[in-house]
Design a protein around this motif. Structure first.
Motif, short mmCIF file in Angstrom:
data_model
loop_
_atom_site.label_atom_id
_atom_site.label_comp_id
_atom_site.label_asym_id
_atom_site.label_seq_id
_atom_site.Cartn_x
_atom_site.Cartn_y
_atom_site.Cartn_z
N ASP A 88 56.70 38.08 48.04
CA ASP A 88 56.71 38.03 48.72
C ASP A 88 56.66 36.87 49.00
OD1 ASP A 88 57.52 38.94 51.11
OD2 ASP A 88 55.24 40.08 51.63
N ASP A 89 58.10 36.32 49.74
CA ASP A 89 58.33 34.63 50.22
C ASP A 89 58.98 35.11 51.87
OD1 ASP A 89 60.85 36.07 49.87
OD2 ASP A 89 61.56 34.29 48.65
N VAL A 93 53.99 32.14 54.37
CA VAL A 93 53.33 31.70 52.88
C VAL A 93 53.26 32.13 52.43
CG1 VAL A 93 51.47 30.44 52.86
CG2 VAL A 93 50.89 32.09 53.91
N THR A 95 53.00 35.45 49.51
CA THR A 95 52.01 35.96 48.86
C THR A 95 52.65 36.95 47.27
OG1 THR A 95 52.34 36.21 50.79
CG2 THR A 95 50.95 38.08 49.40
N ARG A 96 51.84 37.18 46.41
CA ARG A 96 51.99 37.20 45.00
C ARG A 96 50.97 38.32 44.54
NH1 ARG A 96 54.67 33.77 41.99
NH2 ARG A 96 55.04 32.22 42.85
N TRP A 97 51.23 39.53 44.65
CA TRP A 97 50.59 40.23 43.81
C TRP A 97 51.49 40.93 42.88
CZ3 TRP A 97 48.76 43.22 48.17
CH2 TRP A 97 49.13 42.90 49.19
N ARG A 122 45.93 40.71 45.44
CA ARG A 122 46.91 40.22 46.04
C ARG A 122 45.55 38.61 45.86
NH1 ARG A 122 47.15 41.70 51.92
NH2 ARG A 122 44.62 40.99 51.74
N ASN A 123 47.15 37.26 46.12
CA ASN A 123 46.38 36.24 45.54
C ASN A 123 45.48 36.24 44.32
OD1 ASN A 123 48.94 35.26 46.90
ND2 ASN A 123 47.99 35.40 48.31
N GLU A 156 45.50 48.04 52.37
CA GLU A 156 45.49 46.68 52.44
C GLU A 156 46.91 46.10 51.72
OE1 GLU A 156 41.05 45.03 51.74
OE2 GLU A 156 41.35 46.63 51.04
#
Lengths: 388, 200
Positions: A88-89, A93, A95-97, A122-123, A156
């Motif tokens: 998610d850009d 910042v 976020t990597r899922w 998540r991250n 979440e």
């Protein structure tokens, strides 16, 4: 949000798959190799994540149950597994899922389908890990649903659920739109085949709708001979909304034709242009070249490019996955897009990226159409033609 | 194994290119399926791309018809500026069909036409395609008569022309035999061998 990697196990005709996905991905393969099955992963997740009338059991039911979904080549390990990596850009910042969903038959009693695994990271931090927790152990009934579909449990990772639910799949079948009244078919949720295109256009706020239709009109002026104007009108008697196109002819005002009189190609083009302008989320295009003249097909990559270019300005980015057989379409894509090749085999289909030598050829002069498409051609056709 | 890319202006040129490589370059393989550009008008603008491919990736063999033009003139006009020794452009005089006609034995056997009707010097036949079509109308094979030649106009190709002739080239046509009677094929053969030696 963008899907960066997809792993599959026992999904329809793929026993295994592990491939990265780009912002724009072309899926190539022979007939019946599994292109639509590949796209179906994302449609499945959309139904799972949908809050109204969705859920994993509904998604399974739509597909005839887990037995129809599971690969015929799954012999020892009967679990169906989908694993996605996302990025998610849209925020400041990145976020990597990671989302993992495993499904298995109960193996006893009612033979219900249970969630054998559901994991969200998540991250790199684990947010959800099923069924390894106390609650799932205490109440196995809970395993008939995913947490992705539960608003109460997905707080979440709501962003993930929203992303899956916002996927658009487009495979407009002009006949369904033209002869909808005679066929009387039910419109499936999210309207993949375009029967409900008029309702969808009508539901769009007027200002947005007018702006989009104006752009479509501009495109049609160039693509459809004699076309002059597009309008969206409500029938005063039935109250139904109709799209009307004006075609110039010997009368001064030309003639207005409703959507059920438009040509297949015009309708598919309108559907495509509308879908491209709809809000973000993953866009799945099934053979967009169908019914269209080659000269127009050649422009499809540019159209998609324009949509993707807007990505930066929008808060939600748009990813496009296109299944295609078209040489013309592939000739016009630039090197930045990714192609995936699906090859059928004895142990199910495999999906792969172009290998090193293919990439080298593409880098030095050849087009993806020249290098990759011949590999998806069935061998038998060349040997003897289609005998009847 | 060394690889060479074959590009042809139609399906027949592609099949001929494949067989030429097999005969002239033992130990080499054709890189994937040949590229059929579907017409010389699409082949010519693509030549610079194939030259780049030849320079950086693998040798390329391009096959086209002269269609009655002078070979030298054609090459002078259409050769890409970025030409490379590994890009071999060969033109069949006058048409790819002349190369087909050059293998008399293969033709008589594979397409079941009478050997005595075949031209001795196929490169000198002005309308090689017409000559071949005329032979095909007399073939003993029904599917050749019915599909390779147009049912309405016997001087034009039928819907199965490319398919049947490409299959004939793959199954029966012999480049070694054919180059005996076609000088343009013999030159192509020799140049291909030279390209092979250059890349040895």
């Amino acid at each position: 949000m963008q899907i960066t990697r997809l792993k599959l196990k026992n999904w329809r005709n793929f026993r295994e798959a592990d491939i990265p996905l780009a912002v724009r991905t072309h899926v190539l393969g022979a007939n019946a190799s599994g292109k639509s099955n590949f796209l179906d992963v994302f449609r499945f997740l959309r139904t799972v994540a949908q809050t109204d009338g969705g859920g994993v059991q509904k998604a399974l039911k739509d597909r005839g149950g887990l037995t129809k979904l599971r690969s015929l080549h799954a012999r020892r390990d009967p679990e169906v597994l989908i694993e996605l990596e996302l990025m998610d850009d849209s925020g400041p910042v990145v976020t990597r899922w990671r989302y993992v969903l495993g499904l298995k038959s109960e193996g006893k009693g009612q033979q219900r389908v249970l969630v054998s695994e559901e994991r969200v990271e998540r991250n790199g931090k684990l947010l959800l890990d099923r069924p390894h927790n106390q609650k799932d152990k205490e109440d196995p009934e809970r395993l008939t649903q995913t947490h992705l579909e539960q608003i109460g449990s997905n707080l979440e990772f709501r962003a993930l659920a929203d992303f899956f639910a916002s996927t658009t799949y487009l495979h407009l079948v002009p006949q369904l739109l033209k002869h909808g009244d005679e066929i009387g078919a039910r419109i499936p949720e999210s309207d993949p085949f375009g029967q409900g295109l008029m309702q969808r256009i009508a539901q769009t706020p007027k200002k947005t709708r007018d702006a989009r239709l104006k752009r479509i009109q501009k495109a049609l002026e160039n693509a459809v001979p004699l076309f002059s104007e597009l309008r969206f009108e409500q029938d005063p008697i039935s109250g139904l909304w109709h799209l009307e196109a004006n075609f110039t002819h010997w009368r001064v005002h030309g003639s207005w034709q409703r959507e059920n009189q438009l040509s297949d190609g015009t309708l598919r083009l309108i559907g495509l242009l509308w879908a491209l302008q709809e809000a973000g989320g993953l866009l799945l295009l099934e053979e967009p070249e169908q019914s269209l003249n080659d000269a127009i097909v050649a422009h499809i990559p540019l159209l998609i490019d324009r949509v993707l270019r807007d990505r930066k300005r929008r808060t939600s980015s748009r990813q496009v996955i296109i299944s295609t057989h078209s040489e013309i379409l592939l000739q016009n894509v630039d090197g930045g897009s990714q192609s995936l090749i699906i090859e059928p085999g004895e142990n199910g289909s495999t999906v792969r990226e172009p290998n090193e030598s293919e990439l080298e050829q593409i880098q030095h002069g050849l087009t993806p159409a020249e290098v990759l498409l011949p590999k998806t051609r069935p061998q038998g056709v060349q040997q003897m033609g289609l005998w009847v | 194994m060394k690889r060479i890319l074959v590009v042809g202006e139609d399906a027949l040129c592609c099949a001929l290119g494949e067989q030429l490589v097999l005969a002239a370059l033992p130990g080499w393989a054709v890189a994937g399926q040949p590229i059929d550009t579907k017409g010389v008008t699409k082949l010519i603008p693509a030549l610079p791309r194939y030259a780049e491919q030849a320079r950086f990736v693998q040798p390329v063999l391009c096959i086209a018809d002269t269609d009655g033009h002078c070979v030298k003139e054609w090459l002078h006009r259409n050769s890409p500026a970025n030409g490379h020794q590994n890009l071999l452009i060969r033109l069949a005089v006058t048409e790819a069909e002349s190369w087909l006609l050059a293998d008399q034995e293969g033709l008589a056997h594979g397409l079941q036409v009478e050997k005595r009707r075949l031209p001795r010097a196929p490169d000198d036949v002005l309308d090689a395609k017409g000559a071949l079509l005329q032979l095909l109308t007399k073939s003993k094979l029904r599917y050749i008569r019915d599909e390779a030649v147009s049912p309405t106009d016997r001087t034009r190709q039928g819907p199965g022309y490319n398919l049947h002739l490409s299959n004939f080239v793959r199954a029966f046509w012999n480049a070694e035999r054919a180059r005996e009677s076609s000088p343009s094929l013999a030159r192509a053969f020799k140049n291909l061998q030279k390209l092979g030696d250059g890349n040895a």
